[in-house]
Design an enzyme around this catalytic site. Sequence first.
Site, mmCIF file in Angstrom:
data_model
loop_
_atom_site.group_PDB
_atom_site.id
_atom_site.type_symbol
_atom_site.label_atom_id
_atom_site.label_comp_id
_atom_site.label_asym_id
_atom_site.label_seq_id
_atom_site.Cartn_x
_atom_site.Cartn_y
_atom_site.Cartn_z
ATOM 1 N N HIS A 94 0.839 -1.213 0.000
ATOM 2 C CA HIS A 94 0.000 0.000 0.000
ATOM 3 C C HIS A 94 0.865 1.249 0.000
ATOM 4 O O HIS A 94 2.028 1.226 0.398
ATOM 5 C CB HIS A 94 -0.931 0.015 1.209
ATOM 6 C CG HIS A 94 -0.233 0.245 2.503
ATOM 7 N ND1 HIS A 94 0.188 1.504 2.921
ATOM 8 C CD2 HIS A 94 0.154 -0.608 3.465
ATOM 9 C CE1 HIS A 94 0.801 1.395 4.097
ATOM 10 N NE2 HIS A 94 0.783 0.127 4.443
ATOM 11 N N ARG A 143 -5.826 0.352 5.192
ATOM 12 C CA ARG A 143 -4.998 0.910 4.126
ATOM 13 C C ARG A 143 -4.656 -0.130 3.049
ATOM 14 O O ARG A 143 -4.562 0.215 1.867
ATOM 15 C CB ARG A 143 -3.733 1.575 4.672
ATOM 16 C CG ARG A 143 -2.844 0.709 5.565
ATOM 17 C CD ARG A 143 -1.898 1.599 6.381
ATOM 18 N NE ARG A 143 -0.873 0.890 7.115
ATOM 19 C CZ ARG A 143 -0.976 0.491 8.389
ATOM 20 N NH1 ARG A 143 -2.086 0.717 9.073
ATOM 21 N NH2 ARG A 143 0.039 -0.132 8.976
ATOM 22 N N GLU A 197 0.854 -5.516 8.937
ATOM 23 C CA GLU A 197 2.200 -4.969 9.099
ATOM 24 C C GLU A 197 2.791 -5.526 10.397
ATOM 25 O O GLU A 197 2.078 -5.982 11.293
ATOM 26 C CB GLU A 197 2.107 -3.440 9.140
ATOM 27 C CG GLU A 197 3.421 -2.696 9.319
ATOM 28 C CD GLU A 197 4.490 -3.083 8.296
ATOM 29 O OE1 GLU A 197 4.957 -4.251 8.362
ATOM 30 O OE2 GLU A 197 4.908 -2.253 7.491
ATOM 31 N N HIS A 267 1.595 -5.113 3.429
ATOM 32 C CA HIS A 267 2.465 -4.092 3.976
ATOM 33 C C HIS A 267 3.932 -4.432 3.763
ATOM 34 O O HIS A 267 4.285 -5.562 3.440
ATOM 35 C CB HIS A 267 2.182 -3.956 5.473
ATOM 36 C CG HIS A 267 0.732 -3.789 5.782
ATOM 37 N ND1 HIS A 267 0.149 -2.571 6.021
ATOM 38 C CD2 HIS A 267 -0.273 -4.699 5.852
ATOM 39 C CE1 HIS A 267 -1.146 -2.739 6.244
ATOM 40 N NE2 HIS A 267 -1.431 -4.024 6.147
#
Lengths: 339, 367
Positions: A94, A143, A197, A267
């Site tokens: 992202h 995200r 992440e 991520h």
Amino acid sequence: MAATGMYNQAIGGFQSNSHINKINHQHKFNNFVSLVTKDFINSYCLSRRDCSVIQSLASQTSVTDTVSSPLRSKTRDSDTHKKSNESALILIRHGESLWNEKNLFTGCVDVPLSKKGIDEAIEAGKRISSIPVDLIFTSALIRAQMTAMLAMTQHRRKKVPIIMHNESKQAREWSQVFSEDTKKQSIPVIAAWQLNERMYGELQGLNKQETADRYGKEQVHEWRRSYDTPPPNGESLEMCAERAVAYFRDQIEPQLLCGKNVMISAHGNSLRSIIMYLDKLTSQEVISLELSTGIPMLYIFKEGRFIRRGSPIGPTEAGVYAYTKRLALYRQRLDDMFH
Amino acid sequence: MMMVASIFKYQPMGLHGWGIHDAFALAPRSCTNFEMFFSMRFASCNTRHHKLHGLHASISHASVFHPTSLSLSHHLSSKKLLSTQLAILKITCIPEWCSAISGCSDFVCFIAEAESTLILIRHGESLWNEKNLFTGCCDVPLTKRGVEEAIEAGKRISYIPVDIIFTSVLIRAQMTAMLAMTQHHQKKVPIIIHNESEQATTWTQVYSEKTIEQSIPVVTAWQLNERMYGELQGLNKQETAERYGKEKVHEWRRSFDIPPPKGESLEMCSQRAVAYFKDFIEPQLKSGKHVMIAAHGNSLRSIIMYLDRLTSQEVTNLELSTGIPLLYIFKEGKFISRGSPVGPTEAGVYAYTQSLAVYRQELDENV
């Protein structure tokens, strides 16, 4: 030619001179037929087939599962299997989030994209607009999910991503789809925390400057760049890799094995971990690996191996578009459908 | 500062994850519910103010751990309330804010005029809207057009304060909220709160008060989901009419209390949406927080039915535009409809209420 060889195999099953049939996916035709089940998720194996003739064929076959693995299909028609067992794997990291913009450690805090991150997602989408996608995996963070959804608005195939909900019985029941046609035109999206992440523990929300002030530059550098030293109450890259790669092997690789084209939107650290597995990198190498944001990476999964194919060219980059014959044909079909 | 940090560490987990932003300290005079005030669990940041430039009048968590809170009764007069609140603020708040508070005489008039804004946004076009399929609770994302609508909606509300956001659990509403907020002039960051498991709660914790103060919590709730359309979900509108008959389908879509097979009627949808609004959203408004709700046609109609006291007949005829936010002012327990904030290209004097006009002025000055 592998491509035409496969065409003939596929078309042999039904007769049609339809325009669409001529430009066919060369996937495991046998697997395709056998995987016609009433199950919502399984039916997505079929979603790559776009021609209506195949759809009607599918509805005629009974609910059987005679060929459920590449090995078995091999006994039926090894040529078909070898040539068709190729799937695309797209990895997208992202783009800029609102905390990236503010230079804060984000980790697993669920912060959305900035305007720039939104643009990056759309640009990434343009780059993969002609690469087939059957199934999408994202993390549990908005995200990555937004990046996937924004990217897919650019996809030429016009199938609809639908996020799967499994958090409760009610969630499953309430999100049920009652049309087979619609399911076939859908791309399931699976959200998994294992693709999140790296969790940054007590650094989450801290300004990079103040963290250096608080803990000292070297300590922070060590946490950020070492392989196995976690920040306080956080994960090391090693810990992140453990859960991300385990998830990949358990849930994603089997999909690739059965011929599905997969996109993973996640991520920096969870993707590095997966790449470490795909490219067989050492811990030293993975530490120095930096993934661009918004530039998707393409792998071809073939015969159990991952072949890195770099990044699909951007819409303004000159170059002959061809990663594999199969992908080139897919793109050609899209061109023909829409022009 | 140290006290604040240690309080933060022990805050209880619960509905709001890291417990941010419950009732703001300076309750309106009409509010006698002290409990609400003291049930806050962490620093809330209300940027609504007249002349208190840059004052983020937050108080740090006071309830469970603060010695004085438990002894306060419900019957304090508002004057005593104020001085007690100030005392607590001084004890527990972050030092640099204390001086601002104690020196300010406008503090009192600020309390007297408490009002909060409520923004309702219906998400724009989804991929199944485009294909004319019944969507209901299927989690389908926005089209390019829906993305643009969200951004346009964001421009319209870019000067209206937002302290807390509620959305459904469906991605089209969440994206609408996040896209809209990228346009906001106040540079606070929406953060989605995760409570689905203990791990989710611990993993999403934030460790900087300053950052928390610059955040807008986003609470996701299935009760704000679109009406569940049962066996019609995924069906083409044409083929449904063919399968069940036009009148039947029309009845399901437009009646108040007749559900499609295995689905919800508008009445059932209202029940859970309005209950959620009353239990979780209205208290926020009562405590002075500015709220934004990003949701769906039917869940928002249900809420509007409650806000505007519509009859079931009136609500079935109510159509909400997509991408055009609706503004309500909550004041003294009442909801006043203020229509839609003007778009960027629409001429008009910007002034919904004095406090909103002042807020906008401050944003302009800060930038």
